[in-house]
Motif scaffolding. Structure first.
Motif, mmCIF file in Angstrom:
data_model
loop_
_atom_site.group_PDB
_atom_site.id
_atom_site.type_symbol
_atom_site.label_atom_id
_atom_site.label_comp_id
_atom_site.label_asym_id
_atom_site.label_seq_id
_atom_site.Cartn_x
_atom_site.Cartn_y
_atom_site.Cartn_z
ATOM 1 N N THR A 1 -54.984 9.904 53.343
ATOM 2 C CA THR A 1 -53.524 9.796 53.183
ATOM 3 C C THR A 1 -53.123 8.379 52.819
ATOM 4 N N SER A 2 -53.680 7.403 53.524
ATOM 5 C CA SER A 2 -53.366 5.993 53.246
ATOM 6 C C SER A 2 -53.801 5.611 51.840
ATOM 7 N N TRP A 3 -54.994 6.118 51.429
ATOM 8 C CA TRP A 3 -55.509 5.760 50.098
ATOM 9 C C TRP A 3 -54.613 6.345 49.002
ATOM 10 N N ILE A 4 -54.207 7.609 49.153
ATOM 11 C CA ILE A 4 -53.355 8.252 48.133
ATOM 12 C C ILE A 4 -51.993 7.564 48.052
ATOM 13 N N ILE A 5 -51.403 7.264 49.211
ATOM 14 C CA ILE A 5 -50.099 6.582 49.204
ATOM 15 C C ILE A 5 -50.232 5.201 48.579
ATOM 16 N N GLY A 6 -51.284 4.470 48.967
ATOM 17 C CA GLY A 6 -51.485 3.122 48.428
ATOM 18 C C GLY A 6 -51.694 3.127 46.924
ATOM 19 N N MET A 7 -52.537 4.053 46.418
ATOM 20 C CA MET A 7 -52.769 4.149 44.975
ATOM 21 C C MET A 7 -51.484 4.510 44.238
ATOM 22 N N SER A 8 -50.737 5.441 44.801
ATOM 23 C CA SER A 8 -49.504 5.889 44.152
ATOM 24 C C SER A 8 -48.486 4.758 44.044
ATOM 25 N N LEU A 9 -48.331 4.003 45.122
ATOM 26 C CA LEU A 9 -47.381 2.881 45.104
ATOM 27 C C LEU A 9 -47.830 1.788 44.140
ATOM 28 N N LYS A 10 -49.138 1.554 44.082
ATOM 29 C CA LYS A 10 -49.657 0.516 43.191
ATOM 30 C C LYS A 10 -49.438 0.904 41.728
ATOM 31 N N ILE A 11 -49.726 2.163 41.406
ATOM 32 C CA ILE A 11 -49.525 2.640 40.034
ATOM 33 C C ILE A 11 -48.040 2.601 39.675
ATOM 34 N N SER A 12 -47.190 3.008 40.614
ATOM 35 C CA SER A 12 -45.746 2.992 40.376
ATOM 36 C C SER A 12 -45.249 1.589 40.077
ATOM 37 N N GLU A 13 -45.769 0.609 40.813
ATOM 38 C CA GLU A 13 -45.365 -0.782 40.599
ATOM 39 C C GLU A 13 -45.795 -1.269 39.221
ATOM 40 N N GLN A 14 -46.984 -0.868 38.791
ATOM 41 C CA GLN A 14 -47.463 -1.259 37.463
ATOM 42 C C GLN A 14 -46.605 -0.643 36.361
ATOM 43 N N LEU A 15 -46.217 0.614 36.550
ATOM 44 C CA LEU A 15 -45.340 1.263 35.572
ATOM 45 C C LEU A 15 -43.989 0.558 35.506
ATOM 46 N N LYS A 16 -43.480 0.167 36.682
ATOM 47 C CA LYS A 16 -42.199 -0.536 36.728
ATOM 48 C C LYS A 16 -42.295 -1.866 35.980
ATOM 49 N N ASN A 17 -43.417 -2.574 36.166
ATOM 50 C CA ASN A 17 -43.619 -3.846 35.464
ATOM 51 C C ASN A 17 -43.673 -3.631 33.956
ATOM 52 N N ALA A 18 -44.330 -2.519 33.551
ATOM 53 C CA ALA A 18 -44.409 -2.210 32.118
ATOM 54 C C ALA A 18 -43.025 -1.948 31.540
ATOM 55 N N ARG A 19 -42.194 -1.213 32.293
ATOM 56 C CA ARG A 19 -40.826 -0.950 31.825
ATOM 57 C C ARG A 19 -40.017 -2.233 31.742
ATOM 58 N N ASN A 20 -40.158 -3.079 32.770
ATOM 59 C CA ASN A 20 -39.425 -4.348 32.766
ATOM 60 C C ASN A 20 -39.865 -5.229 31.607
ATOM 61 N N SER A 21 -41.171 -5.193 31.318
ATOM 62 C CA SER A 21 -41.690 -5.976 30.199
ATOM 63 C C SER A 21 -41.096 -5.484 28.889
ATOM 64 N N THR A 22 -41.007 -4.169 28.742
ATOM 65 C CA THR A 22 -40.417 -3.589 27.543
ATOM 66 C C THR A 22 -38.941 -3.967 27.423
ATOM 67 N N SER A 23 -38.228 -3.919 28.554
ATOM 68 C CA SER A 23 -36.807 -4.287 28.559
ATOM 69 C C SER A 23 -36.623 -5.738 28.145
ATOM 70 N N ARG A 24 -37.440 -6.620 28.733
ATOM 71 C CA ARG A 24 -37.326 -8.048 28.395
ATOM 72 C C ARG A 24 -37.653 -8.293 26.924
ATOM 73 N N ARG A 25 -38.627 -7.539 26.394
ATOM 74 C CA ARG A 25 -38.988 -7.707 24.990
ATOM 75 C C ARG A 25 -37.820 -7.302 24.089
ATOM 76 N N LEU A 26 -37.158 -6.183 24.402
ATOM 77 C CA LEU A 26 -36.020 -5.744 23.599
ATOM 78 C C LEU A 26 -34.878 -6.755 23.658
ATOM 79 N N VAL A 27 -34.615 -7.289 24.853
ATOM 80 C CA VAL A 27 -33.536 -8.276 25.004
ATOM 81 C C VAL A 27 -33.862 -9.543 24.211
ATOM 82 N N THR A 28 -35.125 -9.969 24.283
ATOM 83 C CA THR A 28 -35.549 -11.159 23.540
ATOM 84 C C THR A 28 -35.395 -10.946 22.043
ATOM 85 N N GLU A 29 -35.797 -9.759 21.564
ATOM 86 C CA GLU A 29 -35.660 -9.464 20.137
ATOM 87 C C GLU A 29 -34.189 -9.439 19.729
ATOM 88 N N ALA A 30 -33.333 -8.915 20.609
ATOM 89 C CA ALA A 30 -31.895 -8.891 20.313
ATOM 90 C C ALA A 30 -31.338 -10.316 20.243
#
Length: 534
Positions: A404-433
């Motif tokens: 249970t701890s391993w699944i929750i930990g992996m899920s939260l870690k992957i979610s955080e990486q996805l969030k960083n990817a989205r934020n990176s994409t957002s910052r890139r669009l703002v910079t291009e604008a």
């Protein structure tokens, strides 16, 4: 009873003051929520306050009343325009008729005449609102439905439950004539938690569905039906780029539904597919986009292809179906929902695994599901899991608490990486604008549409991330940038204000001075004199 909102527009402030004082607005069922002395300022107020009525003069600086009426007619067709002018000319009247303006009054405005006009207008608005919210009519409408066979077929299609053998036969039998070349799914979700007083949530949802039929389906080549309480559209799309226009149109509808009906609607736009038979992948993307409302807000359209980095679009795999709820929670990023979904996976594992062999196979499928999910989203699974050797074996040997701890930990870690990817994409669009602004601020015709077209995203998505990143709208940023450049030129050159105005994208020197004074509190000439003294 709720009053209708009115904005008064006249270049003479005294006229506005007189109208506010002489007319018994409240008794007539109206409320003056704002006023402006020119059409440009009026458009800003309309966007912000979303009035029901705009009462405007024709002769005004920067943007006259007819141009204002044209803009409002194009962007806010449900706002009523009342024109008043001191010019009794045929061309004005003819243009007013062309714009479908029902009230056209000559100055000086008589309080009795204006009150009579407002009384007539209130009757019209009341009938319109009654038509939309009349419970009896909605109950009658609720009894109506799309032909049962077609509805069942489309629902089976988006759920992926139609066999290839039956597909073409059903298309012909149920008269579903959709040729593409591309197809896309849009899901409209109406919140049951935000319902006007005295209105049943299901009836409100039906009302929204009816408006979608009238306002959207008539414009597009599509099939419309209700499923799981949501309105679903299956659209024919000419090109991938058309999704930007579709997203913006859905976004305008969501804002309209809230302003007119009090309905909180979120539209999810899925990815395109080349065959209607594969529409289930677009439907899953649209449903997932709707779930992102916890991050991006309601009363708007969300395009899954924009919020998920383009290089890592989700492709639903058959092997991942058993963990679909968990992966959806990971994408949304709510820690509480992730933990809840993870514990459900553990419960299913222990409920279904009757032997040690079944248990070991199930844990291997979980690890494999994470691996494929990471691969589909351009994430390094081995790095995410700590490069543990023999991971499949080690996970299968974990007890319930450790797993249970391993699944929750992996899920939260992957979610955080996805969030960083989205934020990176957002910052890139703002910079291009920002780069586009630096390169093109001197062009008077540059608009938000131009920037979104260059970036390949919808106005809705871009405006949302730009304001989130910069704390101001794109138009405000462009204006501030131009004014800062103008201020530098005023202090470092001897050029006239009208020359500087042209160099920062303003063809009207008077309007440039108006905007400059609004930002710096003084005219360009005074700004130069004040700062050169120091």
């Amino acid at each position: 009873m709720e009053r209708y909102k009115v904005i008064l527009v006249d270049d003479e402030e005294e006229v506005i003051d007189v109208m506010e004082a002489k007319i018994r607005w409240n008794e007539l069922g109206f409320e003056v929520v704002g006023s402006a002395t020119n059409g440009v300022k009026a458009l800003e107020l309309i966007e912000k306050l979303q009035p029901d009525v705009v009462l405007t003069d024709i002769k005004m600086p920067y943007m006259d009343g007819l141009e204002l009426a044209r803009r409002v007619r194009a962007d806010y067709p449900n706002i009523y325009i009342m024109l008043c002018t001191g010019f009794d000319e045929f061309e004005y009247a003819k243009e007013a008729v062309h714009l479908e303006i029902k009230e056209y009054m000559l100055k000086p405005i008589n309080a009795v005449e204006l009150s009579e006009c407002l009384t007539r207008l209130k009757d019209t608005l009341d009938k319109e609102r009654e038509e939309k919210l009349n419970v009896k009519k909605l109950e009658d409408y609720f009894q109506e439905a799309l032909p049962a066979l077609k509805s069942n077929f489309l629902i089976s299609l988006i759920e992926g439950r139609v066999s290839e053998e039956d597909y073409k036969r059903f298309l012909t039998a149920y008269q579903v004539d959709m040729k593409g070349p591309l197809f896309c799914c849009v899901v409209f979700h109406t919140s049951a938690n935000h319902v006007p007083e005295g209105m049943d949530s299901l009836l409100l949802s039906m009302s929204v569905d009816r408006e979608i039929k009238q306002r959207l389906t008539e414009k597009w080549k599509c099939q419309e039906f209700i499923y799981l309480g949501n309105t679903v559209l299956v659209l024919e799309v000419d090109t991938e780029e058309n999704l930007v226009q579709i997203t913006d149109e859905c976004d305008r509808f969501c804002r309209w539904a809230y302003r007119i009906m009090g309905a909180v609607v979120t539209a999810g736009v899925g990815t395109t597919c080349e065959s209607l038979y594969d529409i289930s992948t677009s439907y899953e993307g649209a449903r997932e986009a709707v779930s992102y409302r916890v991050l991006y807000g309601t009363k708007r359209a969300i395009n899954i292809g924009e919020i998920v980095p383009k290089e890592s679009k989700i492709q639903t795999q058959q092997e991942e179906a058993r963990m679909q709820e968990l992966f959806r929670a990971i994408h949304v990023g709510d820690e509480e929902e992730i933990e809840k979904a993870a514990r459900k996976e553990i419960e299913k594992l222990h409920k279904n695994a009757k032997t040690i062999g079944q248990y070991n196979l199930a844990t291997m499928e979980i690890v494999s599901g994470y691996f494929k999910f990471c691969s589909n989203n351009s994430l390094d699974f081995n790095e995410m899991s700590g490069n543990v050797p023999n991971l499949y074996q080690k996970v299968s040997q974990m007890d319930e608490s450790a797993l249970t701890s391993w699944i929750i930990g992996m899920s939260l870690k992957i979610s955080e990486q996805l969030k960083n990817a989205r934020n990176s994409t957002s910052r890139r669009l703002v910079t291009e604008a920002q780069n586009i602004v630096r390169e093109r601020y001197m062009e008077s015709e540059i608009t938000l549409d131009d920037v979104c077209s260059a970036l390949g995203v919808s106005n809705s998505y871009f405006s949302s991330i730009f304001k989130k990143e910069m704390g101001k709208s794109f138009i405000s940023y462009l204006t501030d940038y131009r004014m800062d450049i103008a201020a530098e030129m005023i202090l470092n050159t001897t050029e006239k204000s009208y020359t500087i105005a042209e160099k920062v994208g303003y063809l009207d020197a008077n309007y440039f001075s108006y905007v400059f004074k609004k930002k710096f509190g003084m005219s360009p000439s005074k700004y130069r004199n004040e700062h050169l003294k120091k």
